[in-house]
Design a protein around this motif. Structure first.
Motif, PDB file in Angstrom:
ATOM      1  N   VAL A  35       0.842  -1.208   0.000  1.00 51.22           N
ATOM      2  CA  VAL A  35       0.000   0.000   0.000  1.00 51.22           C
ATOM      3  C   VAL A  35       0.869   1.247   0.000  1.00 51.22           C
ATOM      4  O   VAL A  35       0.632   2.189  -0.766  1.00 51.22           O
ATOM      5  N   PHE A  36       1.892   1.276   0.857  1.00 51.20           N
ATOM      6  CA  PHE A  36       2.784   2.443   0.904  1.00 51.20           C
ATOM      7  C   PHE A  36       3.450   2.665  -0.452  1.00 51.20           C
ATOM      8  O   PHE A  36       3.516   3.795  -0.938  1.00 51.20           O
ATOM      9  N   ALA A  37       3.954   1.594  -1.054  1.00 55.96           N
ATOM     10  CA  ALA A  37       4.646   1.713  -2.343  1.00 55.96           C
ATOM     11  C   ALA A  37       3.701   2.215  -3.430  1.00 55.96           C
ATOM     12  O   ALA A  37       4.083   3.052  -4.250  1.00 55.96           O
ATOM     13  N   GLU A  38       2.469   1.721  -3.446  1.00 54.71           N
ATOM     14  CA  GLU A  38       1.498   2.099  -4.473  1.00 54.71           C
ATOM     15  C   GLU A  38       0.991   3.532  -4.306  1.00 54.71           C
ATOM     16  O   GLU A  38       0.664   4.181  -5.296  1.00 54.71           O
ATOM     17  N   THR A  39       0.889   4.003  -3.088  1.00 57.42           N
ATOM     18  CA  THR A  39       0.266   5.301  -2.856  1.00 57.42           C
ATOM     19  C   THR A  39       1.290   6.416  -2.674  1.00 57.42           C
ATOM     20  O   THR A  39       1.320   7.340  -3.475  1.00 57.42           O
ATOM     21  N   VAL A  40       2.115   6.352  -1.650  1.00 60.07           N
ATOM     22  CA  VAL A  40       3.047   7.436  -1.353  1.00 60.07           C
ATOM     23  C   VAL A  40       4.461   7.184  -1.861  1.00 60.07           C
ATOM     24  O   VAL A  40       5.261   8.096  -1.925  1.00 60.07           O
ATOM     25  N   GLY A  41       4.790   5.952  -2.194  1.00 59.93           N
ATOM     26  CA  GLY A  41       6.068   5.652  -2.811  1.00 59.93           C
ATOM     27  C   GLY A  41       7.150   5.198  -1.846  1.00 59.93           C
ATOM     28  O   GLY A  41       6.972   5.208  -0.628  1.00 59.93           O
ATOM     29  N   PRO A  42       8.307   4.823  -2.402  1.00 62.24           N
ATOM     30  CA  PRO A  42       9.383   4.235  -1.609  1.00 62.24           C
ATOM     31  C   PRO A  42      10.135   5.237  -0.729  1.00 62.24           C
ATOM     32  O   PRO A  42      10.977   4.839   0.064  1.00 62.24           O
ATOM     33  N   GLU A  43       9.855   6.510  -0.853  1.00 63.06           N
ATOM     34  CA  GLU A  43      10.519   7.508  -0.006  1.00 63.06           C
ATOM     35  C   GLU A  43       9.751   7.747   1.286  1.00 63.06           C
ATOM     36  O   GLU A  43      10.207   8.495   2.146  1.00 63.06           O
ATOM     37  N   TYR A  44       8.597   7.122   1.439  1.00 59.83           N
ATOM     38  CA  TYR A  44       7.776   7.289   2.636  1.00 59.83           C
ATOM     39  C   TYR A  44       8.413   6.481   3.774  1.00 59.83           C
ATOM     40  O   TYR A  44       8.749   5.316   3.613  1.00 59.83           O
ATOM     41  N   SER A  45       8.581   7.102   4.920  1.00 67.75           N
ATOM     42  CA  SER A  45       9.337   6.469   6.006  1.00 67.75           C
ATOM     43  C   SER A  45       8.718   5.164   6.500  1.00 67.75           C
ATOM     44  O   SER A  45       9.439   4.234   6.835  1.00 67.75           O
ATOM     45  N   GLU A  46       7.408   5.064   6.544  1.00 67.65           N
ATOM     46  CA  GLU A  46       6.801   3.814   7.023  1.00 67.65           C
ATOM     47  C   GLU A  46       7.009   2.673   6.037  1.00 67.65           C
ATOM     48  O   GLU A  46       7.025   1.511   6.424  1.00 67.65           O
ATOM     49  N   TYR A  47       7.202   2.991   4.759  1.00 67.05           N
ATOM     50  CA  TYR A  47       7.555   1.957   3.785  1.00 67.05           C
ATOM     51  C   TYR A  47       8.924   1.366   4.138  1.00 67.05           C
ATOM     52  O   TYR A  47       9.114   0.151   4.132  1.00 67.05           O
ATOM     53  N   VAL A  48       9.857   2.238   4.486  1.00 63.08           N
ATOM     54  CA  VAL A  48      11.205   1.786   4.860  1.00 63.08           C
ATOM     55  C   VAL A  48      11.145   0.937   6.131  1.00 63.08           C
ATOM     56  O   VAL A  48      11.806  -0.097   6.229  1.00 63.08           O
ATOM     57  N   ILE A  49      10.340   1.350   7.081  1.00 61.92           N
ATOM     58  CA  ILE A  49      10.177   0.578   8.315  1.00 61.92           C
ATOM     59  C   ILE A  49       9.586  -0.795   7.997  1.00 61.92           C
ATOM     60  O   ILE A  49      10.024  -1.810   8.538  1.00 61.92           O
ATOM     61  N   ALA A  50       8.619  -0.838   7.087  1.00 68.10           N
ATOM     62  CA  ALA A  50       8.032  -2.121   6.688  1.00 68.10           C
ATOM     63  C   ALA A  50       9.092  -3.034   6.075  1.00 68.10           C
ATOM     64  O   ALA A  50       9.130  -4.237   6.376  1.00 68.10           O
ATOM     65  N   LEU A  51       9.972  -2.482   5.233  1.00 73.01           N
ATOM     66  CA  LEU A  51      11.040  -3.298   4.642  1.00 73.01           C
ATOM     67  C   LEU A  51      11.952  -3.877   5.716  1.00 73.01           C
ATOM     68  O   LEU A  51      12.349  -5.045   5.640  1.00 73.01           O
ATOM     69  N   THR A  52      12.276  -3.071   6.709  1.00 72.41           N
ATOM     70  CA  THR A  52      13.127  -3.533   7.809  1.00 72.41           C
ATOM     71  C   THR A  52      12.436  -4.661   8.569  1.00 72.41           C
ATOM     72  O   THR A  52      13.058  -5.675   8.911  1.00 72.41           O
ATOM     73  N   ASN A  53      11.141  -4.493   8.831  1.00 71.94           N
ATOM     74  CA  ASN A  53      10.391  -5.530   9.537  1.00 71.94           C
ATOM     75  C   ASN A  53      10.305  -6.815   8.723  1.00 71.94           C
ATOM     76  O   ASN A  53      10.418  -7.913   9.275  1.00 71.94           O
ATOM     77  N   ILE A  54      10.110  -6.686   7.428  1.00 74.99           N
ATOM     78  CA  ILE A  54      10.034  -7.870   6.556  1.00 74.99           C
ATOM     79  C   ILE A  54      11.331  -8.673   6.653  1.00 74.99           C
ATOM     80  O   ILE A  54      11.310  -9.894   6.808  1.00 74.99           O
ATOM     81  N   ALA A  55      12.453  -7.994   6.585  1.00 73.89           N
ATOM     82  CA  ALA A  55      13.748  -8.683   6.675  1.00 73.89           C
ATOM     83  C   ALA A  55      13.879  -9.423   8.004  1.00 73.89           C
ATOM     84  O   ALA A  55      14.309 -10.580   8.040  1.00 73.89           O
ATOM     85  N   GLY A  56      13.508  -8.780   9.090  1.00 80.50           N
ATOM     86  CA  GLY A  56      13.594  -9.424  10.402  1.00 80.50           C
ATOM     87  C   GLY A  56      12.665 -10.610  10.540  1.00 80.50           C
ATOM     88  O   GLY A  56      13.031 -11.645  11.120  1.00 80.50           O
ATOM     89  N   MET A  57      11.459 -10.487  10.001  1.00 76.27           N
ATOM     90  CA  MET A  57      10.500 -11.595  10.084  1.00 76.27           C
ATOM     91  C   MET A  57      10.943 -12.767   9.236  1.00 76.27           C
ATOM     92  O   MET A  57      10.765 -13.933   9.632  1.00 76.27           O
ATOM     93  N   LEU A  58      11.509 -12.488   8.065  1.00 76.14           N
ATOM     94  CA  LEU A  58      12.028 -13.579   7.225  1.00 76.14           C
ATOM     95  C   LEU A  58      13.152 -14.318   7.944  1.00 76.14           C
ATOM     96  O   LEU A  58      13.210 -15.550   7.918  1.00 76.14           O
ATOM     97  N   ARG A  59      14.024 -13.563   8.586  1.00 81.83           N
ATOM     98  CA  ARG A  59      15.107 -14.185   9.353  1.00 81.83           C
ATOM     99  C   ARG A  59      14.529 -15.054  10.473  1.00 81.83           C
ATOM    100  O   ARG A  59      14.951 -16.186  10.679  1.00 81.83           O
ATOM    101  N   SER A  60      13.524 -14.523  11.177  1.00 82.82           N
ATOM    102  CA  SER A  60      12.902 -15.273  12.275  1.00 82.82           C
ATOM    103  C   SER A  60      12.202 -16.530  11.789  1.00 82.82           C
ATOM    104  O   SER A  60      12.130 -17.523  12.511  1.00 82.82           O
ATOM    105  N   SER A  61      11.681 -16.477  10.570  1.00 82.13           N
ATOM    106  CA  SER A  61      10.971 -17.641  10.040  1.00 82.13           C
ATOM    107  C   SER A  61      11.914 -18.690   9.467  1.00 82.13           C
ATOM    108  O   SER A  61      11.478 -19.769   9.084  1.00 82.13           O
ATOM    109  N   GLY A  62      13.210 -18.350   9.392  1.00 83.76           N
ATOM    110  CA  GLY A  62      14.180 -19.309   8.873  1.00 83.76           C
ATOM    111  C   GLY A  62      14.434 -19.198   7.386  1.00 83.76           C
ATOM    112  O   GLY A  62      15.211 -19.972   6.831  1.00 83.76           O
TER     113      GLY A  62
END
Length: 176
Positions: free
Chosen positions: A121-148
């Motif tokens: 949603v962030f990428a489609e609407t406000v774009g990749p420069e929106y800070s919460e989009y960056v936070i989401a990317l960081t969370n995705i990386a951490g969750m992928l690591r946690s999931s193995g």
């Protein structure tokens, strides 16, 4: 440089501490202003003033970048239609809920699904420069690591690091 791997949450604190998870010190602008253009026009001058004050008191330091990011996020939201503005607001709530689902409830797969949906949603609407989009990317990386899913986590972490550097700068605690 070494990058601490950690989950991030969104909050509206003015200056996150290094010991906290990555947080959006920029908020989403929508909580205080709504989508009415006149409300945005009224709310923008104090943000501009804050940026100038931060530049005076913290020249070249990361709190200045936080203020600049907050103003940029505000302007990105201001440009949205009321429908997209609501989608961004809802995605911000979903991002926070996804973090709780993954960390406190232990359901990393569901947290990952929700975080990816919010990032889309962030990428489609406000774009990749929106800070919460960056936070989401960081969370995705951490969750992928946690999931193995380590190979996918490495790719996601690289994307997150690049986005953090681009949006927050290389001197900011979100990047360092």
């Amino acid at each position: 440089k070494t990058r601490q791997n950690r989950f991030a949450t969104s909050s509206s604190t003015a200056q996150p501490q290094r010991s906290q998870p990555i947080s959006s010190s920029v908020g989403d602008g929508s909580r205080a202003t709504g989508s009415d253009a006149s409300e945005y026009e009224e709310a923008r001058p104090p943000l501009v003033e804050t940026v100038e004050i931060m530049r005076t008191h913290y020249p070249g330091r990361w709190p200045v970048r936080d203020a600049e990011v907050k103003l940029r996020d505000f302007d990105l939201l201001r440009a949205q239609s009321p429908e997209d503005h609501q989608r961004v607001r809802d995605a911000g709530g979903e991002l926070r809920n996804a973090f709780v689902v993954a960390t406190q409830q232990g359901n990393v797969i569901e947290g990952l699904r929700r975080t990816r949906a919010a990032a889309d949603v962030f990428a489609e609407t406000v774009g990749p420069e929106y800070s919460e989009y960056v936070i989401a990317l960081t969370n995705i990386a951490g969750m992928l690591r946690s999931s193995g899913s380590l190979a996918e986590a490495v790719r996601a972490q690289r994307q997150s690091i690049g986005a953090n550097e681009r949006v927050f700068g290389d001197q900011h605690p979100n990047y360092a």
